[in-house]
Design a protein around this motif. Sequence first.
Motif, PDB file in Angstrom:
ATOM      1  N   PHE A  99      43.078  37.424  34.919  1.00  0.00           N
ATOM      2  CA  PHE A  99      42.446  36.869  33.726  1.00  0.00           C
ATOM      3  C   PHE A  99      41.134  36.226  34.131  1.00  0.00           C
ATOM      4  O   PHE A  99      41.018  35.658  35.226  1.00  0.00           O
ATOM      5  CB  PHE A  99      43.351  35.825  33.071  1.00  0.00           C
ATOM      6  CG  PHE A  99      44.337  36.417  32.108  1.00  0.00           C
ATOM      7  CD1 PHE A  99      44.181  36.239  30.743  1.00  0.00           C
ATOM      8  CD2 PHE A  99      45.418  37.148  32.560  1.00  0.00           C
ATOM      9  CE1 PHE A  99      45.076  36.795  29.851  1.00  0.00           C
ATOM     10  CE2 PHE A  99      46.321  37.709  31.680  1.00  0.00           C
ATOM     11  CZ  PHE A  99      46.147  37.526  30.318  1.00  0.00           C
ATOM     12  N   ILE A 100      40.147  36.306  33.222  1.00  0.00           N
ATOM     13  CA  ILE A 100      38.870  35.636  33.485  1.00  0.00           C
ATOM     14  C   ILE A 100      38.706  34.397  32.619  1.00  0.00           C
ATOM     15  O   ILE A 100      37.835  33.573  32.878  1.00  0.00           O
ATOM     16  CB  ILE A 100      37.669  36.588  33.297  1.00  0.00           C
ATOM     17  CG1 ILE A 100      37.638  37.168  31.896  1.00  0.00           C
ATOM     18  CG2 ILE A 100      37.699  37.685  34.354  1.00  0.00           C
ATOM     19  CD1 ILE A 100      36.352  37.904  31.573  1.00  0.00           C
ATOM     20  N   GLY A 105      42.223  39.298  29.803  1.00  0.00           N
ATOM     21  CA  GLY A 105      42.833  39.669  31.072  1.00  0.00           C
ATOM     22  C   GLY A 105      43.225  41.127  31.111  1.00  0.00           C
ATOM     23  O   GLY A 105      43.219  41.828  30.089  1.00  0.00           O
ATOM     24  N   TRP A 106      43.563  41.579  32.305  1.00  0.00           N
ATOM     25  CA  TRP A 106      43.975  42.956  32.553  1.00  0.00           C
ATOM     26  C   TRP A 106      45.237  42.950  33.396  1.00  0.00           C
ATOM     27  O   TRP A 106      45.438  42.075  34.246  1.00  0.00           O
ATOM     28  CB  TRP A 106      42.903  43.721  33.331  1.00  0.00           C
ATOM     29  CG  TRP A 106      41.620  43.886  32.605  1.00  0.00           C
ATOM     30  CD1 TRP A 106      41.224  44.982  31.880  1.00  0.00           C
ATOM     31  CD2 TRP A 106      40.537  42.957  32.526  1.00  0.00           C
ATOM     32  NE1 TRP A 106      39.963  44.779  31.366  1.00  0.00           N
ATOM     33  CE2 TRP A 106      39.525  43.539  31.751  1.00  0.00           C
ATOM     34  CE3 TRP A 106      40.327  41.670  33.032  1.00  0.00           C
ATOM     35  CZ2 TRP A 106      38.328  42.889  31.462  1.00  0.00           C
ATOM     36  CZ3 TRP A 106      39.136  41.015  32.745  1.00  0.00           C
ATOM     37  CH2 TRP A 106      38.159  41.642  31.967  1.00  0.00           C
ATOM     38  N   PHE A 141      37.867  41.599  38.352  1.00  0.00           N
ATOM     39  CA  PHE A 141      36.815  41.602  37.345  1.00  0.00           C
ATOM     40  C   PHE A 141      35.972  40.354  37.533  1.00  0.00           C
ATOM     41  O   PHE A 141      36.506  39.270  37.778  1.00  0.00           O
ATOM     42  CB  PHE A 141      37.411  41.618  35.938  1.00  0.00           C
ATOM     43  CG  PHE A 141      37.900  42.973  35.518  1.00  0.00           C
ATOM     44  CD1 PHE A 141      37.146  43.750  34.660  1.00  0.00           C
ATOM     45  CD2 PHE A 141      39.110  43.466  35.982  1.00  0.00           C
ATOM     46  CE1 PHE A 141      37.586  45.010  34.264  1.00  0.00           C
ATOM     47  CE2 PHE A 141      39.554  44.713  35.593  1.00  0.00           C
ATOM     48  CZ  PHE A 141      38.792  45.493  34.735  1.00  0.00           C
ATOM     49  N   ILE A 142      34.654  40.500  37.418  1.00  0.00           N
ATOM     50  CA  ILE A 142      33.768  39.342  37.543  1.00  0.00           C
ATOM     51  C   ILE A 142      33.325  38.830  36.179  1.00  0.00           C
ATOM     52  O   ILE A 142      32.782  37.726  36.085  1.00  0.00           O
ATOM     53  CB  ILE A 142      32.546  39.631  38.441  1.00  0.00           C
ATOM     54  CG1 ILE A 142      31.714  40.792  37.892  1.00  0.00           C
ATOM     55  CG2 ILE A 142      32.989  39.898  39.877  1.00  0.00           C
ATOM     56  CD1 ILE A 142      30.389  40.997  38.624  1.00  0.00           C
ATOM     57  N   ASN A 143      33.551  39.620  35.137  1.00  0.00           N
ATOM     58  CA  ASN A 143      33.292  39.201  33.765  1.00  0.00           C
ATOM     59  C   ASN A 143      34.061  40.148  32.842  1.00  0.00           C
ATOM     60  O   ASN A 143      34.875  40.942  33.318  1.00  0.00           O
ATOM     61  CB  ASN A 143      31.784  39.177  33.459  1.00  0.00           C
ATOM     62  CG  ASN A 143      31.114  40.529  33.684  1.00  0.00           C
ATOM     63  OD1 ASN A 143      31.636  41.575  33.323  1.00  0.00           O
ATOM     64  ND2 ASN A 143      29.947  40.503  34.310  1.00  0.00           N
ATOM     65  N   MET A 144      33.803  40.098  31.548  1.00  0.00           N
ATOM     66  CA  MET A 144      34.566  40.905  30.599  1.00  0.00           C
ATOM     67  C   MET A 144      34.313  42.401  30.734  1.00  0.00           C
ATOM     68  O   MET A 144      35.100  43.214  30.250  1.00  0.00           O
ATOM     69  CB  MET A 144      34.267  40.472  29.167  1.00  0.00           C
ATOM     70  CG  MET A 144      34.833  39.112  28.845  1.00  0.00           C
ATOM     71  SD  MET A 144      34.466  38.584  27.163  1.00  0.00           S
ATOM     72  CE  MET A 144      35.476  39.700  26.241  1.00  0.00           C
ATOM     73  N   GLN A 145      33.238  42.799  31.394  1.00  0.00           N
ATOM     74  CA  GLN A 145      32.868  44.201  31.479  1.00  0.00           C
ATOM     75  C   GLN A 145      33.002  44.800  32.881  1.00  0.00           C
ATOM     76  O   GLN A 145      33.455  45.914  33.030  1.00  0.00           O
ATOM     77  CB  GLN A 145      31.422  44.400  30.989  1.00  0.00           C
ATOM     78  CG  GLN A 145      31.204  43.947  29.549  1.00  0.00           C
ATOM     79  CD  GLN A 145      32.071  44.706  28.562  1.00  0.00           C
ATOM     80  OE1 GLN A 145      32.227  45.919  28.653  1.00  0.00           O
ATOM     81  NE2 GLN A 145      32.672  43.988  27.626  1.00  0.00           N
ATOM     82  N   THR A 159      34.290  49.898  36.725  1.00  0.00           N
ATOM     83  CA  THR A 159      34.071  49.973  35.288  1.00  0.00           C
ATOM     84  C   THR A 159      32.972  49.005  34.897  1.00  0.00           C
ATOM     85  O   THR A 159      32.853  47.928  35.493  1.00  0.00           O
ATOM     86  CB  THR A 159      35.354  49.660  34.485  1.00  0.00           C
ATOM     87  OG1 THR A 159      35.071  49.823  33.086  1.00  0.00           O
ATOM     88  CG2 THR A 159      35.862  48.253  34.741  1.00  0.00           C
ATOM     89  N   SER A 160      32.171  49.395  33.943  1.00  0.00           N
ATOM     90  CA  SER A 160      31.162  48.484  33.393  1.00  0.00           C
ATOM     91  C   SER A 160      31.375  48.300  31.889  1.00  0.00           C
ATOM     92  O   SER A 160      30.517  47.756  31.199  1.00  0.00           O
ATOM     93  CB  SER A 160      29.747  49.004  33.675  1.00  0.00           C
ATOM     94  OG  SER A 160      29.601  50.301  33.137  1.00  0.00           O
TER      95      SER A 160
END
Length: 189
Positions: A99-100, A105-106, A141-145, A159-160
Amino acid sequence: WGLQSTGTDEFLLSADFLDTEIGWVVGRKGTVLKTENGGKNWTLLDSQSEAFLLDVDFIDERNGWAVGRHGVILGTRDGGLTWTPQYSGTVVSLVGVQFIDDMTGWVFGSGEAILRTRDGGKTWVPVWQGSNAIDRVGAHFINMQEGWTVGSRGAIFHTSDGGRTMFRLSSGTLKDLMGVFFADMNAGW
Protein backbone atom coordinates in the motif's frame (compact mmCIF):
# COMPACT_ATOMS: atom_id res chain seq x y z
CA TRP A 1 22.25 -10.78 13.97
CA GLY A 2 20.71 -12.25 17.07
CA LEU A 3 18.12 -14.93 17.64
CA GLN A 4 14.81 -13.60 19.00
CA SER A 5 12.07 -15.66 20.56
CA THR A 6 8.59 -15.01 19.18
CA GLY A 7 6.72 -17.30 21.53
CA THR A 8 5.29 -19.40 18.70
CA ASP A 9 6.41 -22.54 16.91
CA GLU A 10 4.46 -21.62 13.77
CA PHE A 11 6.33 -21.07 10.51
CA LEU A 12 6.73 -17.31 10.00
CA LEU A 13 7.21 -16.02 6.47
CA SER A 14 7.08 -12.23 6.26
CA ALA A 15 7.81 -9.18 8.41
CA ASP A 16 7.06 -5.49 8.09
CA PHE A 17 8.48 -2.80 10.36
CA LEU A 18 7.53 0.88 10.50
CA ASP A 19 10.72 1.77 12.36
CA THR A 20 13.27 0.08 14.62
CA GLU A 21 10.63 -0.68 17.27
CA ILE A 22 7.19 -1.38 15.76
CA GLY A 23 6.65 -4.37 13.48
CA TRP A 24 4.49 -7.35 12.56
CA VAL A 25 5.21 -10.86 11.29
CA VAL A 26 2.80 -13.33 9.66
CA GLY A 27 2.83 -17.01 8.87
CA ARG A 28 1.12 -20.37 8.94
CA LYS A 29 -2.34 -20.94 10.49
CA GLY A 30 -3.21 -17.24 10.41
CA THR A 31 -0.38 -16.34 12.76
CA VAL A 32 0.15 -12.61 13.28
CA LEU A 33 2.61 -11.28 15.85
CA LYS A 34 3.38 -7.66 16.78
CA THR A 35 6.34 -6.10 18.56
CA GLU A 36 6.62 -2.59 19.95
CA ASN A 37 10.18 -2.92 21.24
CA GLY A 38 12.22 -4.05 18.27
CA GLY A 39 11.44 -7.75 18.68
CA LYS A 40 12.39 -8.17 22.33
CA ASN A 41 8.78 -9.14 23.03
CA TRP A 42 6.06 -10.32 20.64
CA THR A 43 2.28 -10.30 21.13
CA LEU A 44 0.16 -12.91 19.35
CA LEU A 45 -2.76 -11.21 17.61
CA ASP A 46 -5.99 -12.97 16.62
CA SER A 47 -6.33 -12.79 12.83
CA GLN A 48 -9.52 -14.89 13.03
CA SER A 49 -8.10 -16.89 10.12
CA GLU A 50 -6.42 -20.25 9.68
CA ALA A 51 -4.92 -19.22 6.32
CA PHE A 52 -1.24 -19.54 5.52
CA LEU A 53 -0.33 -15.84 5.46
CA LEU A 54 2.50 -15.04 3.06
CA ASP A 55 3.02 -11.26 3.34
CA VAL A 56 2.11 -8.25 5.46
CA ASP A 57 2.23 -4.49 4.90
CA PHE A 58 1.48 -1.67 7.33
CA ILE A 59 1.49 1.97 6.26
CA ASP A 60 1.24 3.33 9.83
CA GLU A 61 0.58 2.03 13.34
CA ARG A 62 -3.10 1.39 12.61
CA ASN A 63 -3.58 0.42 8.95
CA GLY A 64 -2.29 -2.90 7.64
CA TRP A 65 -3.02 -5.81 5.34
CA ALA A 66 -1.97 -9.47 5.17
CA VAL A 67 -2.33 -11.83 2.21
CA GLY A 68 -2.05 -15.55 1.80
CA ARG A 69 -2.95 -18.76 0.08
CA HIS A 70 -6.31 -19.27 -1.63
CA GLY A 71 -6.81 -15.55 -2.32
CA VAL A 72 -6.92 -14.50 1.33
CA ILE A 73 -6.71 -10.78 2.11
CA LEU A 74 -7.10 -9.50 5.67
CA GLY A 75 -7.21 -5.84 6.69
CA THR A 76 -6.91 -4.05 10.01
CA ARG A 77 -7.56 -0.44 11.05
CA ASP A 78 -6.45 -0.83 14.68
CA GLY A 79 -2.88 -2.07 14.49
CA GLY A 80 -3.85 -5.72 14.20
CA LEU A 81 -6.16 -6.10 17.20
CA THR A 82 -9.00 -6.97 14.81
CA TRP A 83 -8.77 -8.25 11.23
CA THR A 84 -11.47 -8.16 8.57
CA PRO A 85 -11.50 -10.51 5.56
CA GLN A 86 -11.53 -8.66 2.24
CA TYR A 87 -12.97 -10.33 -0.86
CA SER A 88 -10.23 -10.80 -3.48
CA GLY A 89 -12.29 -12.60 -6.11
CA THR A 90 -9.51 -15.12 -6.68
CA VAL A 91 -8.33 -18.42 -5.23
CA VAL A 92 -4.69 -18.12 -6.29
CA SER A 93 -2.01 -17.70 -3.65
CA LEU A 94 -1.42 -14.03 -3.00
CA VAL A 95 2.24 -13.72 -2.10
CA GLY A 96 2.69 -9.98 -1.78
CA VAL A 97 0.93 -6.80 -0.71
CA GLN A 98 1.93 -3.15 -0.87
CA PHE A 99 0.00 0.00 0.00
CA ILE A 100 1.15 3.55 -0.66
CA ASP A 101 -1.54 5.16 1.53
CA ASP A 102 -4.56 3.95 3.51
CA MET A 103 -6.69 3.66 0.36
CA THR A 104 -4.39 2.59 -2.50
CA GLY A 105 -2.71 -0.80 -2.65
CA TRP A 106 -1.88 -3.84 -4.74
CA VAL A 107 -1.70 -7.58 -4.08
CA PHE A 108 0.03 -9.98 -6.38
CA GLY A 109 0.63 -13.67 -6.72
CA SER A 110 0.44 -16.87 -8.67
CA GLY A 111 -0.32 -16.85 -12.35
CA GLU A 112 0.75 -13.24 -12.79
CA ALA A 113 -2.26 -12.01 -10.78
CA ILE A 114 -2.23 -8.35 -9.76
CA LEU A 115 -5.22 -6.81 -7.96
CA ARG A 116 -5.61 -3.16 -6.94
CA THR A 117 -7.79 -1.32 -4.46
CA ARG A 118 -8.48 2.40 -4.24
CA ASP A 119 -10.85 2.16 -1.28
CA GLY A 120 -8.70 0.55 1.40
CA GLY A 121 -9.60 -2.98 0.39
CA LYS A 122 -13.39 -2.78 0.29
CA THR A 123 -13.12 -3.75 -3.37
CA TRP A 124 -10.27 -5.43 -5.22
CA VAL A 125 -10.10 -5.19 -9.01
CA PRO A 126 -7.89 -7.32 -11.26
CA VAL A 127 -5.56 -4.99 -13.14
CA TRP A 128 -3.46 -7.70 -14.72
CA GLN A 129 -4.07 -11.35 -15.42
CA GLY A 130 -1.22 -12.90 -17.30
CA SER A 131 -0.62 -16.25 -18.90
CA ASN A 132 0.24 -18.17 -15.71
CA ALA A 133 3.79 -18.37 -17.04
CA ILE A 134 5.25 -16.16 -14.29
CA ASP A 135 4.56 -16.23 -10.57
CA ARG A 136 4.81 -12.71 -9.16
CA VAL A 137 6.81 -12.82 -5.96
CA GLY A 138 7.81 -9.23 -5.25
CA ALA A 139 6.55 -5.77 -6.15
CA HIS A 140 7.22 -2.18 -5.29
CA PHE A 141 5.27 0.93 -6.21
CA ILE A 142 6.66 4.42 -5.66
CA ASN A 143 3.34 6.15 -6.35
CA MET A 144 -0.14 5.36 -7.71
CA GLN A 145 1.19 4.78 -11.24
CA GLU A 146 4.83 3.65 -11.20
CA GLY A 147 5.69 0.14 -10.03
CA TRP A 148 7.78 -2.93 -10.68
CA THR A 149 7.12 -6.63 -10.13
CA VAL A 150 9.56 -9.52 -10.10
CA GLY A 151 9.11 -13.25 -10.13
CA SER A 152 10.01 -16.63 -11.47
CA ARG A 153 12.58 -17.17 -14.22
CA GLY A 154 14.15 -13.70 -13.89
CA ALA A 155 10.93 -11.82 -14.62
CA ILE A 156 10.95 -8.05 -14.12
CA PHE A 157 7.99 -5.95 -15.23
CA HIS A 158 7.38 -2.19 -15.05
CA THR A 159 4.06 -0.33 -15.09
CA SER A 160 3.43 3.38 -15.46
CA ASP A 161 -0.37 3.13 -15.24
CA GLY A 162 -0.97 1.48 -11.87
CA GLY A 163 -0.65 -2.05 -13.22
CA ARG A 164 -3.07 -1.99 -16.15
CA THR A 165 -0.20 -2.60 -18.56
CA MET A 166 3.07 -4.30 -17.70
CA PHE A 167 6.22 -4.13 -19.79
CA ARG A 168 8.83 -6.86 -19.41
CA LEU A 169 12.38 -5.69 -18.75
CA SER A 170 15.57 -7.66 -19.19
CA SER A 171 17.05 -8.95 -15.94
CA GLY A 172 19.96 -10.88 -17.43
CA THR A 173 19.09 -13.99 -15.41
CA LEU A 174 16.73 -16.93 -15.41
CA LYS A 175 16.95 -17.28 -11.63
CA ASP A 176 13.80 -16.61 -9.61
CA LEU A 177 13.70 -13.03 -8.28
CA MET A 178 12.11 -12.80 -4.85
CA GLY A 179 11.96 -9.08 -4.06
CA VAL A 180 12.34 -5.60 -5.48
CA PHE A 181 12.69 -2.07 -4.08
CA PHE A 182 12.92 1.28 -5.85
CA ALA A 183 14.04 4.48 -4.15
CA ASP A 184 12.87 6.52 -7.15
CA MET A 185 12.28 6.07 -10.89
CA ASN A 186 15.95 5.35 -11.61
CA ALA A 187 17.35 3.57 -8.56
CA GLY A 188 16.13 0.05 -7.88
CA TRP A 189 17.38 -3.24 -6.52
